[in-house]
Design a protein around this motif. Structure first.
Motif, PDB file in Angstrom:
ATOM      1  N   THR A   1      21.983  60.578 124.483  1.00  0.00           N
ATOM      2  CA  THR A   1      21.300  59.320 124.199  1.00  0.00           C
ATOM      3  C   THR A   1      22.291  58.302 123.643  1.00  0.00           C
ATOM      4  O   THR A   1      22.213  57.104 123.944  1.00  0.00           O
ATOM      5  CB  THR A   1      20.159  59.540 123.190  1.00  0.00           C
ATOM      6  OG1 THR A   1      19.338  60.609 123.635  1.00  0.00           O
ATOM      7  CG2 THR A   1      19.309  58.299 123.038  1.00  0.00           C
ATOM      8  N   GLU A   2      23.223  58.757 122.845  1.00  0.00           N
ATOM      9  CA  GLU A   2      24.253  57.867 122.313  1.00  0.00           C
ATOM     10  C   GLU A   2      25.154  57.363 123.436  1.00  0.00           C
ATOM     11  O   GLU A   2      25.602  56.212 123.411  1.00  0.00           O
ATOM     12  CB  GLU A   2      25.069  58.599 121.257  1.00  0.00           C
ATOM     13  CG  GLU A   2      24.251  59.011 120.026  1.00  0.00           C
ATOM     14  CD  GLU A   2      25.104  59.625 118.931  1.00  0.00           C
ATOM     15  OE1 GLU A   2      25.816  58.869 118.243  1.00  0.00           O
ATOM     16  OE2 GLU A   2      25.063  60.866 118.769  1.00  0.00           O
ATOM     17  N   LEU A   3      25.449  58.217 124.421  1.00  0.00           N
ATOM     18  CA  LEU A   3      26.248  57.774 125.567  1.00  0.00           C
ATOM     19  C   LEU A   3      25.526  56.685 126.346  1.00  0.00           C
ATOM     20  O   LEU A   3      26.156  55.786 126.906  1.00  0.00           O
ATOM     21  CB  LEU A   3      26.541  58.958 126.490  1.00  0.00           C
ATOM     22  CG  LEU A   3      27.797  59.786 126.225  1.00  0.00           C
ATOM     23  CD1 LEU A   3      27.985  60.821 127.320  1.00  0.00           C
ATOM     24  CD2 LEU A   3      29.031  58.915 126.091  1.00  0.00           C
ATOM     25  N   TYR A   4      24.204  56.786 126.407  1.00  0.00           N
ATOM     26  CA  TYR A   4      23.393  55.787 127.094  1.00  0.00           C
ATOM     27  C   TYR A   4      23.596  54.411 126.457  1.00  0.00           C
ATOM     28  O   TYR A   4      23.773  53.398 127.156  1.00  0.00           O
ATOM     29  CB  TYR A   4      21.927  56.204 127.029  1.00  0.00           C
ATOM     30  CG  TYR A   4      20.968  55.311 127.776  1.00  0.00           C
ATOM     31  CD1 TYR A   4      20.956  55.286 129.168  1.00  0.00           C
ATOM     32  CD2 TYR A   4      20.057  54.500 127.097  1.00  0.00           C
ATOM     33  CE1 TYR A   4      20.070  54.476 129.859  1.00  0.00           C
ATOM     34  CE2 TYR A   4      19.168  53.690 127.776  1.00  0.00           C
ATOM     35  CZ  TYR A   4      19.177  53.682 129.155  1.00  0.00           C
ATOM     36  OH  TYR A   4      18.294  52.870 129.846  1.00  0.00           O
ATOM     37  N   ILE A   5      23.587  54.383 125.122  1.00  0.00           N
ATOM     38  CA  ILE A   5      23.837  53.126 124.403  1.00  0.00           C
ATOM     39  C   ILE A   5      25.282  52.685 124.572  1.00  0.00           C
ATOM     40  O   ILE A   5      25.572  51.502 124.783  1.00  0.00           O
ATOM     41  CB  ILE A   5      23.494  53.304 122.906  1.00  0.00           C
ATOM     42  CG1 ILE A   5      21.987  53.243 122.706  1.00  0.00           C
ATOM     43  CG2 ILE A   5      24.162  52.232 122.051  1.00  0.00           C
ATOM     44  CD1 ILE A   5      21.385  51.894 123.030  1.00  0.00           C
TER      45      ILE A   5
ATOM     46  N   LYS B   1      23.978  43.377 113.555  1.00  0.00           N
ATOM     47  CA  LYS B   1      22.704  43.991 113.186  1.00  0.00           C
ATOM     48  C   LYS B   1      22.191  44.888 114.306  1.00  0.00           C
ATOM     49  O   LYS B   1      21.786  46.040 114.072  1.00  0.00           O
ATOM     50  CB  LYS B   1      21.684  42.887 112.876  1.00  0.00           C
ATOM     51  CG  LYS B   1      20.239  43.372 112.868  1.00  0.00           C
ATOM     52  CD  LYS B   1      19.281  42.187 112.941  1.00  0.00           C
ATOM     53  CE  LYS B   1      17.885  42.646 113.319  1.00  0.00           C
ATOM     54  NZ  LYS B   1      16.961  41.506 113.485  1.00  0.00           N
ATOM     55  N   TRP B   2      22.226  44.385 115.543  1.00  0.00           N
ATOM     56  CA  TRP B   2      21.684  45.158 116.651  1.00  0.00           C
ATOM     57  C   TRP B   2      22.578  46.334 117.022  1.00  0.00           C
ATOM     58  O   TRP B   2      22.096  47.392 117.412  1.00  0.00           O
ATOM     59  CB  TRP B   2      21.461  44.250 117.858  1.00  0.00           C
ATOM     60  CG  TRP B   2      20.247  43.386 117.684  1.00  0.00           C
ATOM     61  CD1 TRP B   2      20.210  42.047 117.439  1.00  0.00           C
ATOM     62  CD2 TRP B   2      18.886  43.826 117.709  1.00  0.00           C
ATOM     63  NE1 TRP B   2      18.929  41.605 117.309  1.00  0.00           N
ATOM     64  CE2 TRP B   2      18.081  42.682 117.475  1.00  0.00           C
ATOM     65  CE3 TRP B   2      18.258  45.058 117.894  1.00  0.00           C
ATOM     66  CZ2 TRP B   2      16.697  42.739 117.437  1.00  0.00           C
ATOM     67  CZ3 TRP B   2      16.883  45.113 117.854  1.00  0.00           C
ATOM     68  CH2 TRP B   2      16.115  43.976 117.632  1.00  0.00           C
ATOM     69  N   PHE B   3      23.883  46.149 116.916  1.00  0.00           N
ATOM     70  CA  PHE B   3      24.785  47.274 117.141  1.00  0.00           C
ATOM     71  C   PHE B   3      24.448  48.405 116.178  1.00  0.00           C
ATOM     72  O   PHE B   3      24.330  49.572 116.562  1.00  0.00           O
ATOM     73  CB  PHE B   3      26.239  46.837 116.936  1.00  0.00           C
ATOM     74  CG  PHE B   3      26.914  46.364 118.196  1.00  0.00           C
ATOM     75  CD1 PHE B   3      26.329  45.387 118.981  1.00  0.00           C
ATOM     76  CD2 PHE B   3      28.126  46.887 118.590  1.00  0.00           C
ATOM     77  CE1 PHE B   3      26.952  44.944 120.147  1.00  0.00           C
ATOM     78  CE2 PHE B   3      28.754  46.462 119.738  1.00  0.00           C
ATOM     79  CZ  PHE B   3      28.170  45.479 120.518  1.00  0.00           C
ATOM     80  N   SER B   4      24.284  48.032 114.913  1.00  0.00           N
ATOM     81  CA  SER B   4      23.982  49.030 113.886  1.00  0.00           C
ATOM     82  C   SER B   4      22.612  49.673 114.125  1.00  0.00           C
ATOM     83  O   SER B   4      22.452  50.892 113.978  1.00  0.00           O
ATOM     84  CB  SER B   4      24.027  48.368 112.504  1.00  0.00           C
ATOM     85  OG  SER B   4      23.680  49.296 111.503  1.00  0.00           O
ATOM     86  N   THR B   5      21.621  48.850 114.507  1.00  0.00           N
ATOM     87  CA  THR B   5      20.270  49.367 114.760  1.00  0.00           C
ATOM     88  C   THR B   5      20.268  50.385 115.894  1.00  0.00           C
ATOM     89  O   THR B   5      19.694  51.470 115.785  1.00  0.00           O
ATOM     90  CB  THR B   5      19.317  48.214 115.093  1.00  0.00           C
ATOM     91  OG1 THR B   5      19.261  47.305 113.989  1.00  0.00           O
ATOM     92  CG2 THR B   5      17.917  48.737 115.391  1.00  0.00           C
ATOM     93  N   LEU B   6      20.921  50.037 116.994  1.00  0.00           N
ATOM     94  CA  LEU B   6      20.958  50.922 118.153  1.00  0.00           C
ATOM     95  C   LEU B   6      21.709  52.210 117.844  1.00  0.00           C
ATOM     96  O   LEU B   6      21.255  53.313 118.170  1.00  0.00           O
ATOM     97  CB  LEU B   6      21.619  50.201 119.333  1.00  0.00           C
ATOM     98  CG  LEU B   6      20.780  49.121 120.020  1.00  0.00           C
ATOM     99  CD1 LEU B   6      21.637  48.276 120.944  1.00  0.00           C
ATOM    100  CD2 LEU B   6      19.631  49.745 120.792  1.00  0.00           C
ATOM    101  N   GLN B   7      22.866  52.074 117.216  1.00  0.00           N
ATOM    102  CA  GLN B   7      23.679  53.257 116.914  1.00  0.00           C
ATOM    103  C   GLN B   7      22.977  54.183 115.935  1.00  0.00           C
ATOM    104  O   GLN B   7      23.021  55.411 116.072  1.00  0.00           O
ATOM    105  CB  GLN B   7      25.044  52.820 116.376  1.00  0.00           C
ATOM    106  CG  GLN B   7      25.921  52.152 117.421  1.00  0.00           C
ATOM    107  CD  GLN B   7      27.120  51.449 116.827  1.00  0.00           C
ATOM    108  OE1 GLN B   7      27.276  51.368 115.611  1.00  0.00           O
ATOM    109  NE2 GLN B   7      27.975  50.922 117.677  1.00  0.00           N
TER     110      GLN B   7
END
Length: 354
Positions: A190-194, A173-179
């Motif tokens: 910003t995606e590289l930051y995650i 769930k959190w992987f999907s939320t962040l991505q």
């Protein structure tokens, strides 16, 4: 008329200032608790986002009595890049020893996205905290702060129930939320930051990242977005290399059987049998050759051959055959020629396992 001249002068002054200093980063620090130099760093290695790295520092300044500081100039890349402003309370004598691995226990920093044309300020937050708020003409500048708030929520959710079952239920769930969130920002940095956070080998989520990488097309799509917006950039090239390395790790892991030690033992056993068969075949071939060559030996040469196989010296052979040593040497030379060898060791090798 005077009004027009006044406005023209203001415009001219502003234009000259813009031409001289296209970027302007400023803010306030708490002078009661923080003192010393303030640093501006350009981050090209997203594995070194947080910390103190001298090779990243591009400018240094100090604050005034009210805590105000600023950086300005015209030497930054025109495209968005990752930046850090930080300060620490370490003395000059302590810095080299404390910062050798980039970690500083007594430092304060803020990460942001900016380019050579941006104006950015770091005011105190509502509770008078510094480096917690960004005001900028670049809408991407405070993206890292927003992402950090989501990561904080995720950590709180995981900490509430520390069981492995809870972790497995929440991680997807959190992987999907962040991505999904960073993808909607339309800024691959910003995606590289995650990505740097999720794929960190020291992170408890690293195993889940590898599972996600194996099934989720998001990572390949991120590479395409980076190549489109930042072609041939150090961010893009490093991400491409890391992605290929992690995929290789996954594939090699899948192809390795769980009972790999049994397979290793089986391979060693087969190899040993194959070597023994090869050595036996070679010995038989040598023996056959030796047998055929022995047919051409005289009776005396055959006796000398037998003594050589018994490790007798020339003197011992001469004594046993009641002849001189020179005669024995003649027999040995003839023996060598007929067997096509040059030494006693080669003679013995022909008759191993005979």
């Amino acid at each position: 008329m005077k009004l027009y001249c006044y406005l023209f002068c203001i415009f001219l002054f502003a234009s000259q200032k813009t031409l001289v200093a296209q970027y302007h980063f400023s803010g306030y620090v708490d002078t009661q608790h923080w003192s010393g130099d303030i640093y501006l760093s350009l981050i090209e290695d997203y594995r070194k986002l947080s910390g103190v790295y001298p090779e990243q520092i591009i400018q240094k300044t100090t604050s005034d009595s009210l805590g105000y500081f600023s950086f300005s100039g015209d030497n930054l890349p025109s495209e968005n890049r990752m930046y850090r402003i930080h300060m620490e309370n370490c003395s000059e004598d302590e810095k080299d020893a404390i910062h050798f691995n980039g970690f500083c226990p007594d430092s304060k920093e803020i990460l942001f996205i900016a380019n050579n044309h941006d104006s950015l300020t770091l005011p105190f937050s509502f509770d008078k905290e510094m480096f917690c708020k960004i005001v900028s003409n670049n809408q991407k500048s405070d993206a890292f702060i927003k992402v950090d708030s989501i990561i904080h929520e995720m950590r709180f959710a995981f900490a509430s129930y520390r069981s492995e079952t809870n972790r497995k239920l929440n991680v997807k769930k959190w992987f999907s939320t962040l991505q999904q969130y960073v993808q909607n920002q339309d800024e691959p940095l910003t995606e590289l930051y995650i990505y740097a956070f999720l794929s960190d080998k020291a992170n408890n989520l690293y195993a889940y990242y590898l599972e996600d990488l194996n099934t989720n097309p998001y990572y390949d799509q991120l590479l395409q977005r980076l190549q489109t917006k930042y072609p041939n950039n150090i961010y893009t090239n490093r991400y491409k290399a890391e992605l290929a390395s992690d995929k290789f790790l996954i594939n090699s892991g899948e192809n390795t059987p769980k009972n790999y030690w049994l397979w290793a033992l089986f391979i060693v056993l087969i190899s040993s049998i194959a070597i023994n068969i090869l050595q036996f075949s070679q010995a038989r071939a040598r023996n056959k050759i030796a047998k055929d060559l022995s047919k051409n030996l005289t009776q005396q040469e055959q006796k000398v051959l037998n003594f050589i196989l018994e490790d007798k010296t020339n003197k011992e052979i001469a004594s046993s055959m009641f002849v001189s040593i020179s005669t024995i040497k003649t027999h040995i030379n003839n023996l060598y020629k007929k067997l096509n060898v040059r030494s006693r060791e080669e003679v013995k090798s022909l008759y191993i396992n005979k």
